[in-house]
Design a protein around this motif. Structure first.
Motif, PDB file in Angstrom:
ATOM      1  N   ARG A 217       0.783  -1.222   0.051  1.00 42.77           N
ATOM      2  CA  ARG A 217      -0.025   0.004   0.038  1.00 42.77           C
ATOM      3  C   ARG A 217       0.694   1.228   0.004  1.00 42.77           C
ATOM      4  N   PHE A 218       1.960   1.136   0.671  1.00 45.06           N
ATOM      5  CA  PHE A 218       2.629   2.473   0.935  1.00 45.06           C
ATOM      6  C   PHE A 218       3.974   2.437   0.452  1.00 45.06           C
ATOM      7  N   GLN A 219       4.681   1.447   0.062  1.00 40.63           N
ATOM      8  CA  GLN A 219       6.255   1.429  -0.179  1.00 40.63           C
ATOM      9  C   GLN A 219       6.475   0.852  -1.558  1.00 40.63           C
ATOM     10  N   ASP A 220       7.656   0.914  -1.735  1.00 39.81           N
ATOM     11  CA  ASP A 220       8.094   0.357  -3.025  1.00 39.81           C
ATOM     12  C   ASP A 220       8.597  -1.154  -3.001  1.00 39.81           C
ATOM     13  N   PHE A 221       7.591  -2.129  -3.350  1.00 42.57           N
ATOM     14  CA  PHE A 221       7.598  -3.493  -3.101  1.00 42.57           C
ATOM     15  C   PHE A 221       9.122  -3.962  -3.345  1.00 42.57           C
ATOM     16  N   ASN A 222       9.593  -3.843  -4.481  1.00 42.01           N
ATOM     17  CA  ASN A 222      10.557  -4.318  -4.993  1.00 42.01           C
ATOM     18  C   ASN A 222      11.962  -3.485  -4.064  1.00 42.01           C
ATOM     19  N   LYS A 223      11.923  -2.590  -3.509  1.00 42.34           N
ATOM     20  CA  LYS A 223      13.074  -2.027  -2.680  1.00 42.34           C
ATOM     21  C   LYS A 223      13.019  -2.846  -1.371  1.00 42.34           C
ATOM     22  N   VAL A 224      12.029  -2.942  -0.809  1.00 45.14           N
ATOM     23  CA  VAL A 224      11.513  -3.804   0.517  1.00 45.14           C
ATOM     24  C   VAL A 224      12.184  -5.170   0.218  1.00 45.14           C
ATOM     25  N   TYR A 225      11.529  -5.982  -0.645  1.00 44.06           N
ATOM     26  CA  TYR A 225      11.826  -7.092  -0.926  1.00 44.06           C
ATOM     27  C   TYR A 225      12.902  -7.350  -2.281  1.00 44.06           C
ATOM     28  N   ASP A 226      14.087  -6.854  -2.137  1.00 41.97           N
ATOM     29  CA  ASP A 226      15.027  -6.669  -3.094  1.00 41.97           C
ATOM     30  C   ASP A 226      15.677  -8.007  -3.484  1.00 41.97           C
ATOM     31  N   TYR A 227      14.804  -8.928  -4.038  1.00 41.92           N
ATOM     32  CA  TYR A 227      15.247 -10.296  -4.437  1.00 41.92           C
ATOM     33  C   TYR A 227      14.923 -10.513  -5.852  1.00 41.92           C
ATOM     34  N   ASP A 228      15.560 -11.438  -6.684  1.00 40.79           N
ATOM     35  CA  ASP A 228      15.163 -12.035  -7.938  1.00 40.79           C
ATOM     36  C   ASP A 228      13.839 -12.801  -7.699  1.00 40.79           C
ATOM     37  N   VAL A 229      13.570 -13.435  -6.848  1.00 42.89           N
ATOM     38  CA  VAL A 229      12.147 -13.918  -6.581  1.00 42.89           C
ATOM     39  C   VAL A 229      11.731 -14.047  -5.312  1.00 42.89           C
ATOM     40  N   ILE A 230      10.224 -13.603  -5.476  1.00 41.04           N
ATOM     41  CA  ILE A 230       9.555 -13.435  -4.194  1.00 41.04           C
ATOM     42  C   ILE A 230       8.390 -14.551  -4.248  1.00 41.04           C
ATOM     43  N   TYR A 231       8.652 -15.606  -3.214  1.00 41.87           N
ATOM     44  CA  TYR A 231       7.625 -16.393  -3.238  1.00 41.87           C
ATOM     45  C   TYR A 231       6.271 -15.829  -2.293  1.00 41.87           C
ATOM     46  N   LEU A 232       5.320 -15.767  -2.924  1.00 39.27           N
ATOM     47  CA  LEU A 232       4.315 -15.040  -2.127  1.00 39.27           C
ATOM     48  C   LEU A 232       3.151 -16.166  -1.696  1.00 39.27           C
ATOM     49  N   ARG A 233       3.094 -16.340  -0.452  1.00 35.59           N
ATOM     50  CA  ARG A 233       2.003 -17.116   0.053  1.00 35.59           C
ATOM     51  C   ARG A 233       1.110 -16.265   0.474  1.00 35.59           C
ATOM     52  N   SER A 234      -0.032 -15.888  -0.146  1.00 35.77           N
ATOM     53  CA  SER A 234      -1.212 -15.084   0.371  1.00 35.77           C
ATOM     54  C   SER A 234      -2.421 -15.744  -0.364  1.00 35.77           C
ATOM     55  N   ASN A 235      -3.422 -15.435   0.705  1.00 38.47           N
ATOM     56  CA  ASN A 235      -4.805 -15.780   0.128  1.00 38.47           C
ATOM     57  C   ASN A 235      -5.656 -14.442   0.328  1.00 38.47           C
ATOM     58  N   SER A 236      -4.813 -13.413   0.443  1.00 36.64           N
ATOM     59  CA  SER A 236      -5.677 -11.937   0.771  1.00 36.64           C
ATOM     60  C   SER A 236      -6.104 -11.349  -0.602  1.00 36.64           C
TER      61      SER A 236
END
Length: 411
Positions: A192-211
């Motif tokens: 909502r508020f930040q740069d997702f790529n800067k916070v999670y600065d990885y090649d691969v983001i495994y996202l476990r989400s049902n939201s």
């Protein structure tokens, strides 16, 4: 805490006189709050029984992860220097992949649902998949779907306009992090508020989400100009648009649908009447939450459906209870249609020998619900998402607490 229940939009029009049961005009705010509270409590009980840690322990701690990210950057730099050969790209499909990263370096968001962690039920998974797809678009990452619990979703649904499958080898050697989990919420603030790529600065983001992150992502000023046209609409329409870009039934599932609906005229309004009856804890789902509909309340639903069924060719009942199936057959006779498939909860009973059959049943039954001329949903994300995919408020109702109420998804 993010509420995993759907948001009920009140439909205030009068019910037509042909509905033969006493139908309340709307859901009161007290009822809505109680429903949400019950569903939250049920999910917390489930997670406790499943032996999982509370969500606060499953969520990635952003501040303490800084050191790991720095080490990962150093590893990526070394890997880049050592890797002088060209990277292979799988071009075996003609499906549109326009959202894939432009440039020399791809990064990925992988929506992950495997047997090592809870993933929640089918409706919850669907909203998480579409949210992850939108997040991948606005962060300029490749979206990948890896859903193998209780068996590969690819057995029943295949890529449509976007190819969410890649070779496993494409992710080998890349820096990675796993974010989220059932009921985890810390990454919501980042979206909502930040740069997702800067916070999670990885090649691969495994996202476990049902939201359901659609409105959260759309509210981030950084992503305002990156939102695709399909998501610039009401939540239920955006979900439908996103899901249909990702998914279409396999030939196997299409054949099953055609067999089940043989003799039904889908062009004739009123020819197919449907209801989803969610009971909760019963003989088929012994570890499910009990706060759904009671068997005794089903008679009120049958009375409501009677005038519609009179003019229909078939009535289809999706349910989590064999007892409800039998009651429907007794009530409506030869007009009754059900899948006859295995009934399980695809997450809570994912280790059972019939789990894959139950997964197929759930997907098949929801696909049928999307084609109904009259649809009664339960207070369940399974049939609510089915209503979203059906795409209309016409003759759409909700069954709960022995009453049937008009249900409106929005404009």
């Amino acid at each position: 805490m993010v509420i995993s229940a759907f948001v009920v939009v009140i439909f205030v029009n009068h019910v037509t006189k042909k509905d033969h049961v006493s139908v309340q005009r709307d859901l009161s705010m007290r009822e809505l709050k109680q429903l949400i509270k019950e569903q939250i409590q049920a999910e917390e009980r489930y997670l406790s029984q499943d032996g999982q840690k509370p969500s606060s322990q499953n969520v990635v701690n952003i501040q303490t992860d800084i050191v790991r990210r720095k080490k990962s950057k150093e590893k990526r730099k070394t890997t880049k220097e050592n890797n002088t050969g060209p990277k292979k790209h799988d071009s075996s499909t003609d499906i549109i992949t326009s959202q894939r990263l432009r440039g020399s370096k791809k990064r990925y968001i992988v929506h992950l649902c495997d047997s090592s962690r809870a993933c929640a039920g089918w409706g919850d998974r669907q909203r998480g998949v579409v949210a992850a797809y939108l997040l991948a678009i606005v962060t300029n990452r490749v979206f990948v779907l890896n859903m193998t619990s209780p068996c590969p979703v690819r057995n029943f649904l295949q890529p449509h306009k976007y190819d969410w499958e890649i070779p496993d080898s494409e992710l080998v050697g890349k820096s990675a992090i796993t974010v989220g989990g059932v009921r985890a919420t810390d990454y919501h603030k980042v979206a909502r508020f930040q740069d997702f790529n800067k916070v999670y600065d990885y090649d691969v983001i495994y996202l476990r989400s049902n939201s359901d992150l659609l409105n959260i992502i759309k509210s981030n000023p950084l992503y305002k100009n990156r939102i695709p046209n399909w998501a610039k609409t009401y939540r239920h329409r955006a979900f439908k648009n996103g899901w249909e870009k990702l998914m279409t039934p396999t030939n196997h599932m299409t054949k099953q649908i055609n067999v089940l609906l043989k003799g039904v005229d889908l062009q004739k309004q009123g020819d197919l009447v449907c209801a989803h009856v969610r009971i909760g804890k019963n003989a088929q789902l012994p570890n499910d939450s009990p706060n759904r509909n009671s068997i005794e309340s089903v008679d009120a639903l049958w009375e409501f459906l009677d005038p519609y069924v009179k003019n229909a060719t078939r009535i289809f009942i999706a349910t989590d209870s064999m007892e409800v199936r039998e009651l429907a057959r007794k009530r409506f006779g030869k007009k009754t249609l059900d899948s006859g498939g295995t009934i399980i909860h695809i997450d809570r009973q994912r280790k059972s020998g019939s789990a894959c059959d139950g997964f197929e049943t759930a997907i098949l039954e929801q696909l049928i619900l999307t084609k109904c001329h009259v649809l009664v949903v339960s207070a369940s994300n399974f049939s609510i998402r089915g209503a979203f995919l059906r795409g209309t408020n016409d003759k759409l109702f909700m069954f709960r607490n022995a009453t049937v109420k008009p249900f409106n998804m929005g404009t």
